[in-house]
Design an enzyme around this catalytic site. Sequence first.
Site, PDB file in Angstrom:
ATOM      1  NE  ARG A  51       0.524 -12.350 -12.550  1.00 38.00           N
ATOM      2  CZ  ARG A  51       1.577 -12.076 -12.218  1.00 38.00           C
ATOM      3  NH1 ARG A  51       2.203 -10.890 -12.310  1.00 38.00           N
ATOM      4  NH2 ARG A  51       2.552 -12.901 -11.942  1.00 38.00           N
ATOM      5  CE1 TYR A 103     -21.764  -2.954 -10.558  1.00 35.78           C
ATOM      6  CE2 TYR A 103     -24.213  -3.154 -11.039  1.00 35.78           C
ATOM      7  CZ  TYR A 103     -22.972  -3.832 -10.931  1.00 35.78           C
ATOM      8  OH  TYR A 103     -22.912  -5.177 -10.614  1.00 35.78           O
ATOM      9  CG  ASP A 175     -18.874   3.345 -15.570  1.00 41.14           C
ATOM     10  OD1 ASP A 175     -18.977   2.466 -14.458  1.00 41.14           O
ATOM     11  OD2 ASP A 175     -19.312   2.853 -16.605  1.00 41.14           O
ATOM     12  CE  LYS A 200     -23.314  -4.617 -17.397  1.00 44.80           C
ATOM     13  NZ  LYS A 200     -22.048  -5.218 -16.734  1.00 44.80           N
TER      14      LYS A 200
HETATM   15  C1  LIG Z   1     -24.215  -5.907 -14.284  1.00 49.27           C
HETATM   16  C2  LIG Z   1     -24.629  -4.554 -14.181  1.00 49.27           C
HETATM   17  N1  LIG Z   1     -23.726  -3.523 -14.170  1.00 49.27           N
HETATM   18  C3  LIG Z   1     -22.353  -3.676 -14.254  1.00 49.27           C
HETATM   19  C4  LIG Z   1     -21.617  -2.300 -14.355  1.00 49.27           C
HETATM   20  C5  LIG Z   1     -20.287  -2.257 -13.806  1.00 49.27           C
HETATM   21  C6  LIG Z   1     -19.427  -3.428 -13.285  1.00 49.27           C
HETATM   22  O1  LIG Z   1     -19.343  -4.176 -14.657  1.00 49.27           O
HETATM   23  P1  LIG Z   1     -18.970  -5.895 -14.476  1.00 49.27           P
HETATM   24  O2  LIG Z   1     -18.418  -6.280 -15.959  1.00 49.27           O
HETATM   25  O3  LIG Z   1     -20.329  -6.231 -14.275  1.00 49.27           O
HETATM   26  O4  LIG Z   1     -18.102  -6.105 -13.272  1.00 49.27           O
HETATM   27  C7  LIG Z   1     -19.830  -1.085 -13.950  1.00 49.27           C
HETATM   28  N2  LIG Z   1     -20.300   0.014 -14.224  1.00 49.27           N
HETATM   29  C8  LIG Z   1     -21.623   0.073 -14.725  1.00 49.27           C
HETATM   30  C9  LIG Z   1     -22.535   1.222 -15.218  1.00 49.27           C
HETATM   31  C10 LIG Z   1     -22.507  -1.143 -14.861  1.00 49.27           C
HETATM   32  O5  LIG Z   1     -23.543  -1.181 -15.032  1.00 49.27           O
HETATM   33  C11 LIG Z   1     -25.968  -4.164 -14.357  1.00 49.27           C
HETATM   34  O6  LIG Z   1     -26.388  -2.897 -13.692  1.00 49.27           O
HETATM   35  O7  LIG Z   1     -26.864  -5.004 -14.607  1.00 49.27           O
END
Ligand SMILES: C=C(NCc1c(COP(=O)(O)O)cnc(C)c1O)C(=O)O
Length: 384
Positions: A51, A103, A175, A200
Amino acid sequence: MDKQHMKFATKAIHAGQEPDPTTGAVMTPIYQTSTYWQASPGDHKGYEYSRGTNPTRKALEDCLAALENAKYGLAFSSGMGATDAVLRLLQPGDEVITGNDLYGGSYRIFTKVYAKYGIKFHFLDLSKPENILPHINDKTKLIWIETPTNPTMRIIDIEGVAKISKAHKLILAVDNTFASPYLQNPMDQGADIVMHSVTKYIGGHSDVVMGALLVNDDQLYKELWFVYNACGATPGPQDAFLVLRGIKTLHLRMKAHCENGEKVAQYLKNHPKIDKIYWPGFEDHPNHDIAKKQMRGFGGMVSITLKDADLAETFRVASSFKVFTLAESLGGVESLINHPVSMTHGSIPKEEREKVGVTDNLLRLSVGVEDIDDLLADLEQALA
Ligand SMILES: C=C(NCc1c(COP(=O)(O)O)cnc(C)c1O)C(=O)O
């Protein structure tokens, strides 16, 4: 040559990934173990429990840190897990300044989770850094920005915000998901924390959900590592291995995303059925000059609004693609199309999202690395 001073592509392939000291394995092994032998209590080889520490994940964290020119990296089980870890640094009564386009999941954790614990959030138009100043007070602790923003591609001047953040002794978290480390390095522009949804572009194959935080400051790293280990939102070694594998082509994929993104944006710019188009590479895109200054390319994300604002027409178009896949997420090799209002930004109240242009007729494209002729042909038939 010290790998930290190598160019991006070489770091992506080598940073954090020495041949395995036990076997010489060139690819970092998947250390599929939860725990590690100790010769006597506390006498271990630097690993006690997965962990907190795992060699495969450590290789990934070191690689990500190198790509963002940071000292430390921490990987989380999702981007929201990484966001959560930063928010856990706050105390009830603290205040956060953030953007008014972001987001939906970030908006949701701010307003539906941390507001319950007494954290106050200010959602501002950050097109000019000075817009922040009237909202800073003695309770302000964190500035959280996305740039480009999800989904209207707003560009925020990282350096300008960083100057204000430092002057007021705040933490600036950026971000960097939409740009990826290949196109933009917020640490170099004054950020204290860089956050990624690794899900992503960095993973790049829509086969892993993961997040990351990159930091330079020793004390900030110590506090974030405490949260990471104590709260446990850490990813397993198999996902870490998949992301290490994806990173090795990040530079090649981002070049292809940028090339295809530009061609798609140019195709859509004068399309008779398109009302607005959001792509930071256009000279008339707001803060295009800032994008040119802080980004090495304009990326593969393009958002559009249809002239026919009827929701049924938007749904018809979104469901008509044969190469673009209608799905949440972005940044994978495959092209995706998303309807933020009903998919990724549903948690943002209508009156809030419409203020920034996230309207029923907005569609967001994640332009992949397929052959551009097929992507343009798909757009032509879906918009016919
Ligand atoms: C799943 C999508 N976004 C996740 C996302 C997140 C969250 O990431 P996750 O790995 O999905 O938890 C954070 N910041 C940005 C700019 C993001 O686009 C989407 O916009 O389709």
